[in-house]
Write a protein that holds these residues in place. Structure first.
Motif, mmCIF file in Angstrom:
data_model
loop_
_atom_site.group_PDB
_atom_site.id
_atom_site.type_symbol
_atom_site.label_atom_id
_atom_site.label_comp_id
_atom_site.label_asym_id
_atom_site.label_seq_id
_atom_site.Cartn_x
_atom_site.Cartn_y
_atom_site.Cartn_z
ATOM 1 N N LEU A 93 0.828 -1.208 0.000
ATOM 2 C CA LEU A 93 0.000 0.000 0.000
ATOM 3 C C LEU A 93 0.865 1.261 0.000
ATOM 4 O O LEU A 93 0.528 2.250 -0.659
ATOM 5 C CB LEU A 93 -0.942 -0.005 1.202
ATOM 6 N N GLN A 94 1.985 1.226 0.721
ATOM 7 C CA GLN A 94 2.903 2.370 0.745
ATOM 8 C C GLN A 94 3.537 2.581 -0.627
ATOM 9 O O GLN A 94 3.695 3.721 -1.076
ATOM 10 C CB GLN A 94 3.990 2.168 1.803
ATOM 11 N N ALA A 95 3.885 1.488 -1.302
ATOM 12 C CA ALA A 95 4.479 1.606 -2.639
ATOM 13 C C ALA A 95 3.480 2.199 -3.632
ATOM 14 O O ALA A 95 3.839 3.058 -4.448
ATOM 15 C CB ALA A 95 4.963 0.240 -3.117
ATOM 16 N N VAL A 96 2.234 1.759 -3.559
ATOM 17 C CA VAL A 96 1.199 2.310 -4.442
ATOM 18 C C VAL A 96 0.989 3.794 -4.134
ATOM 19 O O VAL A 96 0.903 4.623 -5.045
ATOM 20 C CB VAL A 96 -0.126 1.520 -4.306
ATOM 21 N N LEU A 97 0.933 4.133 -2.859
ATOM 22 C CA LEU A 97 0.782 5.532 -2.459
ATOM 23 C C LEU A 97 1.947 6.374 -2.962
ATOM 24 O O LEU A 97 1.747 7.461 -3.515
ATOM 25 C CB LEU A 97 0.661 5.646 -0.936
ATOM 26 N N GLN A 98 3.175 5.889 -2.782
ATOM 27 C CA GLN A 98 4.349 6.652 -3.213
ATOM 28 C C GLN A 98 4.306 6.907 -4.717
ATOM 29 O O GLN A 98 4.540 8.025 -5.176
ATOM 30 C CB GLN A 98 5.633 5.912 -2.842
ATOM 31 N N ASN A 99 3.984 5.870 -5.488
ATOM 32 C CA ASN A 99 3.923 6.039 -6.930
ATOM 33 C C ASN A 99 2.795 6.987 -7.324
ATOM 34 O O ASN A 99 2.958 7.828 -8.207
ATOM 35 C CB ASN A 99 3.752 4.682 -7.615
ATOM 36 N N THR A 100 1.671 6.878 -6.646
ATOM 37 C CA THR A 100 0.544 7.764 -6.937
ATOM 38 C C THR A 100 0.891 9.214 -6.607
ATOM 39 O O THR A 100 0.549 10.122 -7.358
ATOM 40 C CB THR A 100 -0.705 7.294 -6.163
ATOM 41 N N LEU A 101 1.585 9.424 -5.509
ATOM 42 C CA LEU A 101 2.024 10.774 -5.150
ATOM 43 C C LEU A 101 2.935 11.347 -6.229
ATOM 44 O O LEU A 101 2.753 12.487 -6.677
ATOM 45 C CB LEU A 101 2.738 10.760 -3.797
ATOM 46 N N GLU A 102 3.906 10.576 -6.651
ATOM 47 C CA GLU A 102 4.838 11.044 -7.680
ATOM 48 C C GLU A 102 4.105 11.389 -8.972
ATOM 49 O O GLU A 102 4.338 12.442 -9.572
ATOM 50 C CB GLU A 102 5.892 9.963 -7.936
ATOM 51 N N GLN A 103 3.222 10.496 -9.397
ATOM 52 C CA GLN A 103 2.480 10.719 -10.638
ATOM 53 C C GLN A 103 1.554 11.936 -10.517
ATOM 54 O O GLN A 103 1.404 12.706 -11.462
ATOM 55 C CB GLN A 103 1.645 9.472 -10.974
ATOM 56 N N THR A 104 0.927 12.098 -9.350
ATOM 57 C CA THR A 104 -0.007 13.205 -9.154
ATOM 58 C C THR A 104 0.716 14.552 -9.178
ATOM 59 O O THR A 104 0.244 15.497 -9.814
ATOM 60 C CB THR A 104 -0.786 13.027 -7.835
ATOM 61 N N VAL A 105 1.847 14.645 -8.501
ATOM 62 C CA VAL A 105 2.598 15.907 -8.485
ATOM 63 C C VAL A 105 2.996 16.297 -9.904
ATOM 64 O O VAL A 105 2.807 17.440 -10.324
ATOM 65 C CB VAL A 105 3.832 15.809 -7.562
ATOM 66 N N LEU A 106 3.533 15.351 -10.646
ATOM 67 C CA LEU A 106 3.931 15.644 -12.019
ATOM 68 C C LEU A 106 2.725 16.073 -12.860
ATOM 69 O O LEU A 106 2.774 17.077 -13.571
ATOM 70 C CB LEU A 106 4.597 14.414 -12.649
ATOM 71 N N ALA A 107 1.635 15.335 -12.749
ATOM 72 C CA ALA A 107 0.449 15.650 -13.546
ATOM 73 C C ALA A 107 -0.128 17.019 -13.191
ATOM 74 O O ALA A 107 -0.514 17.782 -14.089
ATOM 75 C CB ALA A 107 -0.605 14.564 -13.377
#
Length: 175
Positions: A93-107
């Motif tokens: 869940l932490q890995a999914v959250l981290q990736n989602t955070l990275e993708q969201t900031v960029l987007a």
């Protein structure tokens, strides 16, 4: 150099996501009905971008909430990753959250730039990018536990739709 058994499905997912992203963003930019586009004012463009950003931030909100819920109901994880080794579920869940955070900031940064700088008739690509992001996150989440091949299309759909919007923005400011 031949691809490994893990690399081959990842490459297929990446290529498929790139094709879908190119076609969908192009269609959004070319065929979005004019009455669905914002007024060509700063306020209109900002509101248009804000709606797309809210749609993608839903995944970040959901990712945070699901991990928090897991930690609350799992005694081994309630103290958080900084104080415990973490269960396999918490790490996933932490890995999914981290990736989602990275993708969201960029987007968010790219969507804002595109909304401010792109010609008004092309702004139809923005909600399409948000839809691709949203669908990509769902597929990434669903496939994550099954490995790289299962999550590749979702990751790439999220990422490439943002990358293409970024490249379009850079191109448009140079012409």
């Amino acid at each position: 150099m031949p691809l490994s058994d893990k690399q081959s499905p990842v490459l297929k997912g990446m290529i498929a996501a790139m094709v879908v992203s190119v076609l969908a963003l192009s269609a959004g930019a070319a065929f979005m009905p004019a009455d669905w586009l914002p007024a060509d004012t700063a306020a209109g463009r900002l509101a248009y971008a804000a709606r797309s950003v809210l749609a993608i931030c839903a995944w970040l909100l959901l990712s945070i909430g699901i991990l928090a819920r897991h930690r609350f109901f799992t005694p081994e994880d309630i103290d958080g990753s900084g104080l415990t080794a973490g269960t396999a579920d918490a790490k996933r869940l932490q890995a999914v959250l981290q990736n989602t955070l990275e993708q969201t900031v960029l987007a968010v940064l790219v969507y804002g730039s595109f909304a401010a700088l792109a010609p008004a008739p092309l702004l139809g690509a923005l909600p399409v990018a948000a839809l691709l992001f949203f669908c990509g996150r769902a597929l990434f989440w669903r496939g994550y536990a099954s490995g790289a091949g299962a999550r590749a299309f979702g990751f790439a759909l999220t990422f490439y739709s943002t990358v293409l919007l970024f490249l379009a923005t850079v191109f448009l400011i140079w012409i």
